[in-house]
Write an enzyme that holds these catalytic residues in place. Structure first.
Site, short mmCIF file in Angstrom:
data_model
loop_
_atom_site.label_atom_id
_atom_site.label_comp_id
_atom_site.label_asym_id
_atom_site.label_seq_id
_atom_site.Cartn_x
_atom_site.Cartn_y
_atom_site.Cartn_z
N LYS A 15 0.78 -1.48 0.13
CA LYS A 15 0.01 0.04 0.10
C LYS A 15 0.97 1.30 -0.11
O LYS A 15 1.59 1.46 0.94
CB LYS A 15 -0.88 0.01 1.24
CG LYS A 15 -2.20 0.69 0.97
CD LYS A 15 -3.09 0.45 2.07
CE LYS A 15 -4.42 1.21 2.37
NZ LYS A 15 -5.24 0.90 3.73
C1 E4P Z 1 -8.31 2.30 3.43
O1 E4P Z 1 -7.61 1.23 3.06
C2 E4P Z 1 -8.43 2.75 4.78
O2 E4P Z 1 -7.74 1.74 5.45
C3 E4P Z 1 -9.63 2.85 5.49
O3 E4P Z 1 -10.57 2.38 4.53
C4 E4P Z 1 -9.85 4.20 6.00
O4 E4P Z 1 -11.14 4.25 6.54
P1 E4P Z 1 -11.72 5.39 7.49
O5 E4P Z 1 -11.74 6.63 6.82
O6 E4P Z 1 -13.01 4.95 8.26
O7 E4P Z 1 -10.63 5.50 8.41
#
Ligand code: E4P
Length: 218
Positions: free
Chosen positions: A87
């Protein structure tokens, strides 16, 4: 549409896996910290535990923000397990890293995407997944789902292979709308997946079926 769960909590991952509909897991440094997982060794071990629990892709985020650092860390993460997807944040150095990994067959998930332009750039750089954060856009009075629709249109126009991974999904309506728009994947909390199965008429109907069966079989 593939279902990923957005957590580093092993119990929740197992619960979603046991339901039989889980296709993968996404994590981020905040989610790791929430589970009390700290230090590179522990974090890497935790990724391996997650990979053992599920069959699908597991996104593991780099901490470095410079090109060399992201490459080093991403290569280490990719070597951990074949299910790991590296990522990478949507920053200038990140775009270079996406291209580097794409040229070498290492799968990536471009994270922290908040505009169609960023998604276009990620696809051009060869990202495997692009993660538009719809919930966080909604939080600032901007239509997150509209971004998914824009990216879908752009990717379809040019037949990009990059998969749209709708992230920051908060609830079942996000899941349904993403499915209607044609997101390839959604990642959300366990509640956004389990919420799909709930309907009061199902509960009332089942209760009546069982009561009628009981009456006729006393
Ligand atoms: C994406 O991969 C992130 O981990 C995640 O979806 C962020 O979500 P949030 O805005 O609920 O923290």
């Amino acid at each position: 549409m593939k279902f990923f769960i957005d957590t580093a909590n092993l119990d929740q991952i197992k619960e979603a896996q046991d339901l039989g509909v889980l296709d993968g897991v996404t994590t981020n440094p905040s989610l790791m910290a929430k589970e009390g997982i700290t230090g590179k060794d522990n974090i890497f071990k935790h990724y391996n535990r997650i990979c053992e629990l599920v069959d699908g892709d597991v996104s593991a985020e780099v901490i470095a923000t410079d090109f060399e650092g992201m490459i080093k860390e991403g290569e280490e993460l990719a070597e951990l397990h074949e299910q790991i997807v590296v990522k990478i944040p949507m920053i200038k150095e990140g775009v270079k890293a996406l291209k580097y990994f794409s040229d070498r067959g290492i799968r990536t998930n471009c994270t922290l995407v908040f505009s169609a332009g960023q998604a276009l750039l990620a696809a051009k750089a060869g990202a495997t997944y692009v993660s538009p954060f719809i919930g966080r856009l909604d939080d600032i009075s901007t239509d997150g789902l509209n971004l998914i629709a824009e990216i879908r249109l752009i990717y379809d126009n040019y037949e990009f292979d990059t998969q749209i991974l709708a992230a920051s999904v908060r609830h079942t309506m996000h899941v349904l709308e993403c499915a209607k728009i044609g997101a390839d994947v959604m990642t959300g909390p366990l509640s956004s997946i389990e919420g799909l199965l709930k309907h009061p008429l199902t509960d009332i109907g089942l209760e009546k079926f069982l009561a009628d069966y009981k009456k006729g079989n006393q």
